[in-house]
Design an enzyme around this catalytic site. Structure first.
Site, PDB file in Angstrom:
ATOM      1  CG  HIS A  71       4.582  88.262 -14.959  1.00  0.00           C
ATOM      2  ND1 HIS A  71       5.102  87.154 -15.593  1.00  0.00           N
ATOM      3  CD2 HIS A  71       5.459  88.580 -13.974  1.00  0.00           C
ATOM      4  CE1 HIS A  71       6.242  86.810 -15.009  1.00  0.00           C
ATOM      5  NE2 HIS A  71       6.496  87.660 -14.027  1.00  0.00           N
ATOM      6  CG  HIS A  80      12.246  93.592 -17.007  1.00  0.00           C
ATOM      7  ND1 HIS A  80      12.751  93.943 -15.762  1.00  0.00           N
ATOM      8  CD2 HIS A  80      12.246  92.243 -17.042  1.00  0.00           C
ATOM      9  CE1 HIS A  80      13.043  92.841 -15.093  1.00  0.00           C
ATOM     10  NE2 HIS A  80      12.741  91.795 -15.843  1.00  0.00           N
TER      11      HIS A  80
END
EC number: 3.1.4.58
Length: 186
Positions: A123, A40
Site C-alpha cells: 500500500h 513510497h
C-alpha cells in the site's frame, strides 16, 4: 538513525495520485495528508539503526536488489487500517513485490535488526487521522474509482526518516542508499 526500505513511484505517478485525491483532501481537512514527495511503498520498517548494523544491512540490501527484477506496478483503489490510516492499493506484480519484501526483511534479520512478524500488505499511505479516530470508509469508497498508470519499480532505497523535520512538522524522508533492481555490482 531511523530507517526503512522502500520503492518510490515516479513523479508522474505521484502527481496523478495527488490530483485524484484533491477532492478527498478538500472534504477531509481533519486528516493529516502525507505530502507527495514523501509517498513510497515501504517494504520493511527498521526503526533506529546504529552504524555497524547499517553497514551490514547496506551490503545485504545490495545483494537482495540484485536478485530481484524490476516490477510493473500501479496504484489504485483505496483501503484503510481501522480508522487511523487511509491508503491506496498497489496493483500489478504483487507476488514479485511480496517476494522482494520478504528478501529485504530477511536481509534485515541477517543484519541482526528486529523485523515485525506480520504479513506484508502492499500500500501507499495517503493520510492519518489525528488524535481521534475518523470514519475512513467513505474516503475508501471514493478511492475505489481511482486507477493509476502503470510504472516500473527499478530501484530499492534505504531511507532515513527524520520525524518532525518535514513541512508542517511531518517526517522528512531522505534516501541514503539506492540500488538498481536486477543489477549485480561489479
Amino acid at each position: 538513525m531511523r530507517l526503512f526500505v522502500a520503492l518510490t513511484p515516479p513523479t508522474a505517478v505521484l502527481e496523478e495520485l495527488w490530483t485524484a485525491t484533491e477532492p478527498l483532501r478538500a472534504d477531509r481537512p481533519e486528516l493529516r495528508w502525507t505530502p507527495p514527495e514523501q509517498w513510497h511503498l515501504t517494504l520493511v520498517f527498521l526503526g533506529e539503526v546504529d552504524d555497524r548494523p547499517r553497514e551490514d544491512l547496506t551490503e545485504r540490501l545490495a545483494r537482495a536488489a540484485a536478485r530481484h527484477q524490476p516490477l510493473e506496478l500501479s496504484l489504485g483503489g483505496g483501503g484503510r487500517f481501522g480508522d487511523r490510516v487511509l491508503w491506496t492499493r498497489v496493483r500489478g506484480e504483487i507476488d514479485g513485490l511480496r517476494r522482494m519484501a520478504a528478501s529485504v526483511q530477511a536481509a534485515a534479520r541477517h543484519a541482526r535488526l528486529p523485523v515485525q512478524a506480520r504479513p506484508y500488505r502492499p500500500h501507499l499511505t495517503l493520510a492519518r487521522s489525528g488524535a481521534t479516530a475518523t470514519d475512513l470508509r467513505p474516503a475508501v469508497t471514493e478511492l475505489d474509482e481511482f486507477a493509476g498508470r502503470s510504472w516500473t519499480a527499478e530501484e530499492l532505497h534505504l531511507v532515513r526518516s527524520r520525524l518532525g523535520a518535514g513541512p508542517g512538522g511531518t517526517a522528512r524522508h531522505e534516501p541514503i542508499a539506492s540500488w538498481r533492481l536486477g543489477r549485480r555490482e561489479t
